[in-house]
Design a protein around this motif. Structure first.
Motif, PDB file in Angstrom:
ATOM      1  N   ALA A  46     122.944  67.848  48.548  1.00 14.72           N
ATOM      2  CA  ALA A  46     122.780  66.648  49.374  1.00 14.72           C
ATOM      3  C   ALA A  46     123.882  66.556  50.427  1.00 14.72           C
ATOM      4  O   ALA A  46     123.611  66.187  51.576  1.00 14.72           O
ATOM      5  N   ARG A  47     125.114  66.886  50.057  1.00 14.47           N
ATOM      6  CA  ARG A  47     126.222  66.835  51.031  1.00 14.47           C
ATOM      7  C   ARG A  47     126.006  67.848  52.147  1.00 14.47           C
ATOM      8  O   ARG A  47     126.278  67.563  53.315  1.00 14.47           O
ATOM      9  N   ILE A  48     125.519  69.028  51.805  1.00 16.96           N
ATOM     10  CA  ILE A  48     125.247  70.056  52.823  1.00 16.96           C
ATOM     11  C   ILE A  48     124.152  69.576  53.774  1.00 16.96           C
ATOM     12  O   ILE A  48     124.284  69.689  54.996  1.00 16.96           O
ATOM     13  N   VAL A  49     123.091  69.029  53.223  1.00 21.94           N
ATOM     14  CA  VAL A  49     121.979  68.540  54.049  1.00 21.94           C
ATOM     15  C   VAL A  49     122.455  67.418  54.968  1.00 21.94           C
ATOM     16  O   VAL A  49     122.158  67.405  56.167  1.00 21.94           O
ATOM     17  N   ASP A  50     123.217  66.477  54.419  1.00 25.26           N
ATOM     18  CA  ASP A  50     123.731  65.365  55.231  1.00 25.26           C
ATOM     19  C   ASP A  50     124.674  65.870  56.324  1.00 25.26           C
ATOM     20  O   ASP A  50     124.598  65.425  57.475  1.00 25.26           O
ATOM     21  N   ALA A  51     125.563  66.790  55.971  1.00 25.16           N
ATOM     22  CA  ALA A  51     126.514  67.334  56.952  1.00 25.16           C
ATOM     23  C   ALA A  51     125.783  68.103  58.050  1.00 25.16           C
ATOM     24  O   ALA A  51     126.115  67.992  59.233  1.00 25.16           O
ATOM     25  N   ALA A  52     124.785  68.867  57.674  1.00 25.80           N
ATOM     26  CA  ALA A  52     124.016  69.631  58.667  1.00 25.80           C
ATOM     27  C   ALA A  52     123.273  68.687  59.608  1.00 25.80           C
ATOM     28  O   ALA A  52     123.293  68.878  60.832  1.00 25.80           O
ATOM     29  N   THR A  53     122.634  67.679  59.049  1.00 23.61           N
ATOM     30  CA  THR A  53     121.899  66.724  59.883  1.00 23.61           C
ATOM     31  C   THR A  53     122.832  66.068  60.890  1.00 23.61           C
ATOM     32  O   THR A  53     122.526  65.997  62.084  1.00 23.61           O
ATOM     33  N   GLU A  54     123.975  65.617  60.403  1.00 23.82           N
ATOM     34  CA  GLU A  54     124.938  64.957  61.289  1.00 23.82           C
ATOM     35  C   GLU A  54     125.456  65.912  62.360  1.00 23.82           C
ATOM     36  O   GLU A  54     125.480  65.575  63.546  1.00 23.82           O
ATOM     37  N   ASN A  55     125.850  67.112  61.952  1.00 19.44           N
ATOM     38  CA  ASN A  55     126.380  68.081  62.911  1.00 19.44           C
ATOM     39  C   ASN A  55     125.323  68.527  63.918  1.00 19.44           C
ATOM     40  O   ASN A  55     125.579  68.604  65.111  1.00 19.44           O
ATOM     41  N   VAL A  67     126.446  74.726  66.164  1.00 15.33           N
ATOM     42  CA  VAL A  67     126.969  74.477  64.819  1.00 15.33           C
ATOM     43  C   VAL A  67     126.869  75.749  63.979  1.00 15.33           C
ATOM     44  O   VAL A  67     125.836  76.413  63.965  1.00 15.33           O
ATOM     45  N   SER A  68     127.933  76.059  63.268  1.00 12.53           N
ATOM     46  CA  SER A  68     127.940  77.248  62.405  1.00 12.53           C
ATOM     47  C   SER A  68     127.854  76.845  60.935  1.00 12.53           C
ATOM     48  O   SER A  68     128.045  75.672  60.579  1.00 12.53           O
ATOM     49  N   VAL A  69     127.591  77.822  60.098  1.00 13.10           N
ATOM     50  CA  VAL A  69     127.599  77.599  58.657  1.00 13.10           C
ATOM     51  C   VAL A  69     128.968  77.077  58.226  1.00 13.10           C
ATOM     52  O   VAL A  69     129.070  76.170  57.390  1.00 13.10           O
ATOM     53  N   GLU A  70     130.013  77.627  58.808  1.00 12.47           N
ATOM     54  CA  GLU A  70     131.374  77.193  58.477  1.00 12.47           C
ATOM     55  C   GLU A  70     131.570  75.713  58.809  1.00 12.47           C
ATOM     56  O   GLU A  70     132.196  74.975  58.045  1.00 12.47           O
ATOM     57  N   ASP A  71     131.041  75.276  59.960  1.00 15.95           N
ATOM     58  CA  ASP A  71     131.144  73.859  60.349  1.00 15.95           C
ATOM     59  C   ASP A  71     130.459  72.965  59.314  1.00 15.95           C
ATOM     60  O   ASP A  71     130.999  71.928  58.917  1.00 15.95           O
ATOM     61  N   ILE A  72     129.276  73.372  58.902  1.00 17.81           N
ATOM     62  CA  ILE A  72     128.508  72.571  57.941  1.00 17.81           C
ATOM     63  C   ILE A  72     129.222  72.523  56.599  1.00 17.81           C
ATOM     64  O   ILE A  72     129.379  71.452  55.997  1.00 17.81           O
ATOM     65  N   ALA A  73     129.670  73.679  56.130  1.00 17.83           N
ATOM     66  CA  ALA A  73     130.361  73.731  54.834  1.00 17.83           C
ATOM     67  C   ALA A  73     131.626  72.870  54.865  1.00 17.83           C
ATOM     68  O   ALA A  73     131.879  72.106  53.918  1.00 17.83           O
ATOM     69  N   ALA A  74     132.400  72.975  55.937  1.00 19.49           N
ATOM     70  CA  ALA A  74     133.629  72.175  56.046  1.00 19.49           C
ATOM     71  C   ALA A  74     133.310  70.685  56.055  1.00 19.49           C
ATOM     72  O   ALA A  74     133.969  69.895  55.368  1.00 19.49           O
ATOM     73  N   ALA A  99     130.748  69.247  54.777  1.00 20.81           N
ATOM     74  CA  ALA A  99     130.211  68.863  53.468  1.00 20.81           C
ATOM     75  C   ALA A  99     131.274  68.910  52.376  1.00 20.81           C
ATOM     76  O   ALA A  99     131.028  68.447  51.255  1.00 20.81           O
ATOM     77  N   GLY A 100     132.422  69.524  52.684  1.00 20.16           N
ATOM     78  CA  GLY A 100     133.467  69.652  51.668  1.00 20.16           C
ATOM     79  C   GLY A 100     133.136  70.678  50.611  1.00 20.16           C
ATOM     80  O   GLY A 100     133.491  70.514  49.437  1.00 20.16           O
TER      81      GLY A 100
END
Length: 198
Positions: A14-23, A32-39, A41-42
């Motif tokens: 859920a955190r990854i999905v929320d972070a990706a949507t926002e980014n 946006v990169s995978v690294e951006d999303i992971a960071a 999302a924590g």
């Protein structure tokens, strides 16, 4: 212990999905990169890849989720008198309004379709699914693309729905002439013509 790990995995998803949507919505899909999303999302990159194969896979998940939410809106024409101009116009207006509310996410999907060759077939499948759904209540849409005698009619249904959804997307993105109020009237006329001819 297993329940804790399952809940933790669901939380990271859920955190990854929320972070990706926002980014994606704030900065655009392409930047946006995978690294951006992971960071954001924590989570670690490894945790990201436990859930998604990559950025395109995540965008596909977002599309699938958005499509599932949108389907009842698009299929709602089956709950009214689809032969009445006012009902059809109201239905198309509702589609346009729903897409306007999701305009930032629509922009993400447009960018993803440019970047990922596998993305467009997902959108095309949505229209196939919508034809099937409408076909349960509207005889004109009860067509099978695999039957030679029905192929042309199915393609006409596909093009009609594609045009409605495409113009709705363009209106939501303030692109082209799709925002002209006459567009909804024209699309309603085309829908009614198709239904009456079926």
């Amino acid at each position: 212990m297993a329940a804790f790990h399952r809940r933790r995995k669901q939380d990271s998803h859920a955190r990854i999905v929320d972070a990706a949507t926002e980014n994606f919505c704030d900065r655009g899909y392409l930047t946006v990169s995978v690294e951006d999303i992971a960071a954001s999302a924590g989570v670690s990159r490894m945790t990201f890849y436990r859930h998604f194969r990559g950025k395109a896979d995540l965008a596909a998940f977002l599309f699938k989720t958005a499509a599932a939410t949108a389907m009842p809106v698009y299929a709602s024409i089956t709950t009214v008198d689809y032969t009445q101009r006012r009902d059809v116009t109201d239905w198309i207006t509702t589609i346009f309004e729903a897409d306007r509310k999701e305009s930032r996410l629509l922009k993400v999907f447009v960018q993803a379709s440019v970047d990922d060759g596998d993305f467009t077939p997902r959108a095309q499948q949505f229209i196939r699914d919508l034809i099937s759904r409408l076909g349960t209540a509207i005889p004109a849409f009860a067509v099978d693309p695999d039957k030679p005698g029905e192929r042309r009619r199915w393609l006409e249904a596909w093009l009609l729905l594609y045009e409605i959804l495409d113009q709705s997307n363009h209106a939501a993105l303030a692109s082209g002439v799709a925002g002209d109020p006459l567009m909804i009237e024209i699309l309603a006329d085309r829908f009614l013509g198709f239904v009456e001819a079926g």
